[in-house]
Each structure stands twice: as structure tokens, then as C-alpha cells.
Design an enzyme around this catalytic site. Structure first.
Site, PDB file in Angstrom:
ATOM      1  N   ARG A  11       0.833  -1.216   0.000  1.00  0.00           N
ATOM      2  CA  ARG A  11       0.000   0.000   0.000  1.00  0.00           C
ATOM      3  C   ARG A  11       0.861   1.256   0.000  1.00  0.00           C
ATOM      4  O   ARG A  11       0.635   2.181  -0.783  1.00  0.00           O
ATOM      5  CB  ARG A  11      -0.931  -0.029   1.221  1.00  0.00           C
ATOM      6  CG  ARG A  11      -1.872  -1.219   1.171  1.00  0.00           C
ATOM      7  CD  ARG A  11      -2.686  -1.367   2.430  1.00  0.00           C
ATOM      8  NE  ARG A  11      -1.858  -1.533   3.622  1.00  0.00           N
ATOM      9  CZ  ARG A  11      -2.342  -1.800   4.826  1.00  0.00           C
ATOM     10  NH1 ARG A  11      -3.649  -1.917   5.004  1.00  0.00           N
ATOM     11  NH2 ARG A  11      -1.543  -1.935   5.855  1.00  0.00           N
ATOM     12  N   VAL A  12       1.869   1.279   0.895  1.00  0.00           N
ATOM     13  CA  VAL A  12       2.707   2.485   0.959  1.00  0.00           C
ATOM     14  C   VAL A  12       3.572   2.574  -0.300  1.00  0.00           C
ATOM     15  O   VAL A  12       3.620   3.613  -0.968  1.00  0.00           O
ATOM     16  CB  VAL A  12       3.592   2.484   2.233  1.00  0.00           C
ATOM     17  CG1 VAL A  12       4.531   3.690   2.236  1.00  0.00           C
ATOM     18  CG2 VAL A  12       2.730   2.484   3.489  1.00  0.00           C
ATOM     19  N   GLY A  13       4.235   1.464  -0.667  1.00  0.00           N
ATOM     20  CA  GLY A  13       5.157   1.475  -1.806  1.00  0.00           C
ATOM     21  C   GLY A  13       4.480   1.899  -3.101  1.00  0.00           C
ATOM     22  O   GLY A  13       4.998   2.743  -3.849  1.00  0.00           O
ATOM     23  N   ARG A  82       1.553  -2.546  11.074  1.00  0.00           N
ATOM     24  CA  ARG A  82       0.916  -2.761  12.384  1.00  0.00           C
ATOM     25  C   ARG A  82      -0.531  -3.168  12.227  1.00  0.00           C
ATOM     26  O   ARG A  82      -1.205  -2.774  11.281  1.00  0.00           O
ATOM     27  CB  ARG A  82       0.910  -1.443  13.172  1.00  0.00           C
ATOM     28  CG  ARG A  82       2.226  -1.122  13.751  1.00  0.00           C
ATOM     29  CD  ARG A  82       2.088  -0.063  14.817  1.00  0.00           C
ATOM     30  NE  ARG A  82       1.811   1.262  14.296  1.00  0.00           N
ATOM     31  CZ  ARG A  82       1.421   2.285  15.051  1.00  0.00           C
ATOM     32  NH1 ARG A  82       1.219   2.104  16.350  1.00  0.00           N
ATOM     33  NH2 ARG A  82       1.221   3.468  14.528  1.00  0.00           N
ATOM     34  N   ASN A 120       8.593  -0.188   9.599  1.00  0.00           N
ATOM     35  CA  ASN A 120       8.654  -0.011  11.054  1.00  0.00           C
ATOM     36  C   ASN A 120       9.146  -1.252  11.785  1.00  0.00           C
ATOM     37  O   ASN A 120       8.948  -2.353  11.296  1.00  0.00           O
ATOM     38  CB  ASN A 120       7.243   0.331  11.573  1.00  0.00           C
ATOM     39  CG  ASN A 120       6.955   1.805  11.483  1.00  0.00           C
ATOM     40  OD1 ASN A 120       7.813   2.621  11.804  1.00  0.00           O
ATOM     41  ND2 ASN A 120       5.746   2.144  11.048  1.00  0.00           N
ATOM     42  N   ARG A 151       2.108  15.825  10.307  1.00  0.00           N
ATOM     43  CA  ARG A 151       0.796  15.711  10.974  1.00  0.00           C
ATOM     44  C   ARG A 151       0.642  16.825  12.013  1.00  0.00           C
ATOM     45  O   ARG A 151      -0.414  17.452  12.112  1.00  0.00           O
ATOM     46  CB  ARG A 151       0.689  14.355  11.692  1.00  0.00           C
ATOM     47  CG  ARG A 151       0.466  13.186  10.757  1.00  0.00           C
ATOM     48  CD  ARG A 151       0.273  11.880  11.557  1.00  0.00           C
ATOM     49  NE  ARG A 151       0.002  10.769  10.671  1.00  0.00           N
ATOM     50  CZ  ARG A 151       0.643   9.600  10.697  1.00  0.00           C
ATOM     51  NH1 ARG A 151       1.597   9.379  11.582  1.00  0.00           N
ATOM     52  NH2 ARG A 151       0.319   8.645   9.857  1.00  0.00           N
ATOM     53  N   HIS A 174      10.363   7.317  16.213  1.00  0.00           N
ATOM     54  CA  HIS A 174       9.036   7.282  15.570  1.00  0.00           C
ATOM     55  C   HIS A 174       8.278   6.175  16.305  1.00  0.00           C
ATOM     56  O   HIS A 174       8.207   5.036  15.864  1.00  0.00           O
ATOM     57  CB  HIS A 174       9.188   6.975  14.073  1.00  0.00           C
ATOM     58  CG  HIS A 174       7.876   6.778  13.355  1.00  0.00           C
ATOM     59  ND1 HIS A 174       6.907   7.748  13.285  1.00  0.00           N
ATOM     60  CD2 HIS A 174       7.382   5.708  12.682  1.00  0.00           C
ATOM     61  CE1 HIS A 174       5.875   7.285  12.598  1.00  0.00           C
ATOM     62  NE2 HIS A 174       6.134   6.053  12.232  1.00  0.00           N
TER      63      HIS A 174
HETATM   64  P1  NAI Z   1       1.736  -3.862   2.891  1.00  0.00           P
HETATM   65  O1  NAI Z   1       1.529  -5.178   3.553  1.00  0.00           O
HETATM   66  O2  NAI Z   1       0.636  -3.250   2.106  1.00  0.00           O
HETATM   67  O3  NAI Z   1       3.020  -3.938   1.931  1.00  0.00           O
HETATM   68  C1  NAI Z   1       4.196  -4.586   2.284  1.00  0.00           C
HETATM   69  C2  NAI Z   1       4.790  -5.167   0.990  1.00  0.00           C
HETATM   70  O4  NAI Z   1       6.082  -5.728   1.290  1.00  0.00           O
HETATM   71  C3  NAI Z   1       3.955  -6.310   0.383  1.00  0.00           C
HETATM   72  O5  NAI Z   1       3.676  -6.015  -0.987  1.00  0.00           O
HETATM   73  C4  NAI Z   1       4.867  -7.537   0.500  1.00  0.00           C
HETATM   74  O6  NAI Z   1       4.707  -8.460  -0.577  1.00  0.00           O
HETATM   75  C5  NAI Z   1       6.235  -6.882   0.478  1.00  0.00           C
HETATM   76  N1  NAI Z   1       7.330  -7.696   1.018  1.00  0.00           N
HETATM   77  C6  NAI Z   1       7.348  -8.438   2.147  1.00  0.00           C
HETATM   78  N2  NAI Z   1       8.552  -9.026   2.310  1.00  0.00           N
HETATM   79  C7  NAI Z   1       9.319  -8.620   1.254  1.00  0.00           C
HETATM   80  C8  NAI Z   1      10.660  -8.859   0.877  1.00  0.00           C
HETATM   81  N3  NAI Z   1      11.462  -9.649   1.594  1.00  0.00           N
HETATM   82  N4  NAI Z   1      11.117  -8.289  -0.256  1.00  0.00           N
HETATM   83  C9  NAI Z   1      10.312  -7.495  -1.014  1.00  0.00           C
HETATM   84  N5  NAI Z   1       9.034  -7.222  -0.691  1.00  0.00           N
HETATM   85  C10 NAI Z   1       8.543  -7.777   0.442  1.00  0.00           C
HETATM   86  O7  NAI Z   1       2.224  -2.853   4.062  1.00  0.00           O
HETATM   87  P2  NAI Z   1       2.195  -1.257   4.033  1.00  0.00           P
HETATM   88  O8  NAI Z   1       0.932  -0.767   4.611  1.00  0.00           O
HETATM   89  O9  NAI Z   1       2.622  -0.810   2.687  1.00  0.00           O
HETATM   90  O10 NAI Z   1       3.346  -0.930   5.107  1.00  0.00           O
HETATM   91  C11 NAI Z   1       4.693  -1.269   4.850  1.00  0.00           C
HETATM   92  C12 NAI Z   1       5.597  -0.898   6.024  1.00  0.00           C
HETATM   93  O11 NAI Z   1       5.677   0.537   6.130  1.00  0.00           O
HETATM   94  C13 NAI Z   1       5.088  -1.397   7.396  1.00  0.00           C
HETATM   95  O12 NAI Z   1       6.188  -1.861   8.173  1.00  0.00           O
HETATM   96  C14 NAI Z   1       4.510  -0.130   8.029  1.00  0.00           C
HETATM   97  O13 NAI Z   1       4.508  -0.192   9.435  1.00  0.00           O
HETATM   98  C15 NAI Z   1       5.487   0.904   7.502  1.00  0.00           C
HETATM   99  N6  NAI Z   1       5.026   2.291   7.564  1.00  0.00           N
HETATM  100  C16 NAI Z   1       5.910   3.196   8.060  1.00  0.00           C
HETATM  101  C17 NAI Z   1       5.572   4.523   8.174  1.00  0.00           C
HETATM  102  C18 NAI Z   1       6.553   5.487   8.760  1.00  0.00           C
HETATM  103  O14 NAI Z   1       6.212   6.648   9.058  1.00  0.00           O
HETATM  104  N7  NAI Z   1       7.812   5.107   8.953  1.00  0.00           N
HETATM  105  C19 NAI Z   1       4.246   5.009   7.742  1.00  0.00           C
HETATM  106  C20 NAI Z   1       3.405   3.979   7.178  1.00  0.00           C
HETATM  107  C21 NAI Z   1       3.794   2.658   7.098  1.00  0.00           C
END
Ligand code: NAI
Length: 287
Positions: A11-13, A82, A120, A151, A174
Site C-alpha cells: 500500500r505504501v510502496g 501494524r 517499522n 501531521r 518514531h
Molecule cells: P503492505 O503489507 O501493504 O506492503 C508490504 C509489501 O512488502 C507487500 O507487498 C509484500 O509483498 C512486500 N514484502 C514483504 N517481504 C518482502 C521482501 N522480503 N522483499 C520485497 N518485498 C517484500 O504494508 P504497508 O501498509 O505498505 O506498510 C509497509 C511498512 O511501512 C510497514 O512496516 C509499516 O509499518 C510501515 N510504515 C511506516 C511509516 C513510517 O512513518 N515510517 C508510515 C506507514 C507505514
């Protein structure tokens, strides 16, 4: 700029990819994900916007680390997010090995790149990525407290009419030990500022409980970092703090050479809060 996004089908990527194309901040993007099909699909979906934004960007997706060759920047959003009620630190067991492996492979295939960690717990994982990549500390950094700062400024404007450019930041981890840094006119009552800050601290979890995650605000924060890297400037990233030997949210100086802790004086109380964040992150790294 050629940008790689590892975790690019998530979602984020994928939202970062869309935002970078809309804002014309990258000429070439590779979405790398273990889910190659979805990465290809997300890339195609974004490609279909090009004529509408009059862009010639190249956008591709897949699982091939070789395609990261020539990337100036590799953004890491791979790993578990999370769930409602979970702290960011609880993710470290799941995401540590994922991020370490990605950092090592990125160093192999894009040895001159900068590594930008979003996954995270971001401060802990930025440290691990630095260790696993063997890169100098200024070429590894994390999103840190930049999103929290955005924010905070959004809500200060809404609640107290404070201009967006005024000096209000969030520093430190964070996570639960983050803290506010205000350099505002004395006319704003401290208690009101702190009340807004406390709302910001819990706001990410409120969004997660309502819609299952956060991705629009994170993607825009990440895109602003990409823009600031290109033009130079400052924002609160997870940056290497010499004094503590680890990464924490602090005002940082950004350029195409990387990210460094900026000159910024803390009050005694803020320095103690930074010390507490350093202890929390340090313990999580050791565990
Ligand atoms: P998501 O579950 O939608 O996407 C994660 C992606 O990582 C999936 O497409 C999955 O297939 C892929 N993935 C998993 N293992 C992998 C690997 N070894 N190599 C390549 N791809 C791999 O999760 P979402 O919502 O996109 O969040 C991703 C991360 O970003 C989470 O850890 C979340 O907590 C973090 N995050 C951090 C923020 C910040 O302010 N630092 C803000 C929002 C999210």
C-alpha cells in the site's frame, strides 16, 4: 533520478510510486516485491497516468534485484504493517531480517545508492540497514519523525491557525517516546500546543483502527523527502546521531550526497527526551 521501491507492491510502496509520478520527482521507478505479479500490475496502473501528467517516466515492476542497478535512491517499504492495538516496536522481530536482507542485496546491486527506510520500527531498522549494507551513515536514513512533524503542523494550523512554515517539529523515536520541539511565539499557550501534540501521537493508530493502515500521508511525506534530496533542505528524518551511535528523528540536512544531522540546539528537557528515545531504540536493537 532513478528510484527503486522495495515492497513496491504494498500500500505504501505503490502509493509512493503514484505520488512520485504525479509530482514528477522521478524519471525511472522500479517496484521490487516478492509478489512480482502485483508489482508489475501496480507499475502498469501508474504507467497509464503518464499522458495525463505529460510525463515520460519509466515505471516497471518485478522481483529482480539486478533492475536496481543505477538507482540513486532505494526506498524500503517491505514488511509487515501494524495491526490495531500493536506498537511499532512489536514489528521488529518480523521485519528485521527482511530489511537486513534487502539492505545487503541493495548494496550489492546498487552500491552507490542511498537507502531510505520506511518499514517499522523505522529507527531500529534504519540502524540494521546501515549495518547490513556497509554504507557510510549519511547514505542510510529513515522516514523517522517527518510524517509526525507533517501531521503536527497540519493540526496546529487547523486548531490554532499556526502558519505551516512555523517551527514545530517532532523529534526522537518514531514511536511512543517521540517528543515535540516548539520554537513558536510565546503567545501560544504551551498546554494547547501539548494537547495538539498528544492527539498527533495517537492519530496514526486511530487511522489504522478505522481503515487498516496509513498510506496517503506517508507517501506524500516520502515524496517530499525525495524532492528535498534533489534540491537540498532540511526535515526531521531518522538520521545518524553521532552522540548516541544510532538513528533517531532529528532535524537533518539533505542533499544528493545523503543526510546528516543538522546544527540545532535542544533545551535541557529536549536533550533528556532524546536520551530516553536513544535508550528505547538501543534496547530494541540489542534484543
Ligand atoms: P503492505 O503489507 O501493504 O506492503 C508490504 C509489501 O512488502 C507487500 O507487498 C509484500 O509483498 C512486500 N514484502 C514483504 N517481504 C518482502 C521482501 N522480503 N522483499 C520485497 N518485498 C517484500 O504494508 P504497508 O501498509 O505498505 O506498510 C509497509 C511498512 O511501512 C510497514 O512496516 C509499516 O509499518 C510501515 N510504515 C511506516 C511509516 C513510517 O512513518 N515510517 C508510515 C506507514 C507505514
Amino acid at each position: 533520478m532513478k528510484v527503486g521501491i522495495v515492497g513496491g507492491a504494498g500500500r505504501v510502496g505503490s502509493t509512493v510510486c503514484y505520488t512520485l509520478v504525479l509530482l514528477r520527482l522521478a524519471d525511472e521507478i522500479y517496484l521490487l516485491d516478492t509478489d512480482a505479479e502485483r508489482a508489475k500490475g501496480e507499475a502498469m496502473d501508474v504507467l497509464h497516468t503518464l499522458s495525463a501528467v505529460e510525463s515520460d517516466a519509466e515505471v516497471r515492476g518485478g522481483s529482480d534485484y539486478g533492475a536496481l542497478e543505477g538507482c540513486e535512491l532505494v526506498i524500503v517499504t517491505a514488511g509487515a504493517p501494524r495491526k490495531p492495538g500493536m506498537s511499532r516496536l512489536e514489528l521488529r522481530g518480523i521485519n528485521r531480517d527482511i530489511v537486513r536482507e534487502i539492505a545487503a542485496k541493495t548494496a550489492e546491486h546498487a552500491p552507490d545508492s542511498m537507502l531510505f527506510i520506511v518499514t517499522n520500527p523505522v529507527d531500529v531498522l534504519t540502524y540494521h540497514a546501515w549495518q547490513a549494507s556497509g554504507f557510510p551513515p549519511e547514505r542510510v536514513f529513515g522516514l523517522g519523525t517527518y510524517l509526525d512533524t507533517i501531521r503536527l503542523r497540519s493540526m496546529l494550523r487547523k486548531e490554532l491557525g499556526i502558519a505551516y512554515g512555523e517551527e514545530a517539529y517532532i523529534f526522537g523515536e518514531h514511536g511512543d517516546s517521540m517528543f515535540p520541539v516548539f520554537r513558536l511565539s510565546e503567545s501560544y499557550p504551551r498546554e494547547r500546543l501539548m494537547q495538539v501534540y498528544r492527539e498527533v501521537r495517537t492519530s496514526a493508530m486511530e487511522v489504522i483502527s478505522r481503515k487498516g493502515g496509513t498510506w496517503f500521508a506517508p507517501a506524500l511525506a516520502i515524496a517530499k523527502v525525495v524532492e528535498t534530496l534533489s534540491h537540498g533542505g532540511r526535515c526531521t528524518l531518522s538520521t545518524y546521531i553521532e552522540e548516541h551511535g544510532l538513528y533517531l528523528g532529528y532535524l537533518a540536512e539533505l542533499s544528493r550526497r545523503g543526510v546528516r544531522q543538522a546544527e540545532f540546539e535542544l533545551t535541557q528537557e529536549e536533550a533528556e527526551a532524546l536520551q530516553r528515545s536513544a535508550q528505547v531504540v538501543g534496547r530494541a536493537i540489542e534484543e
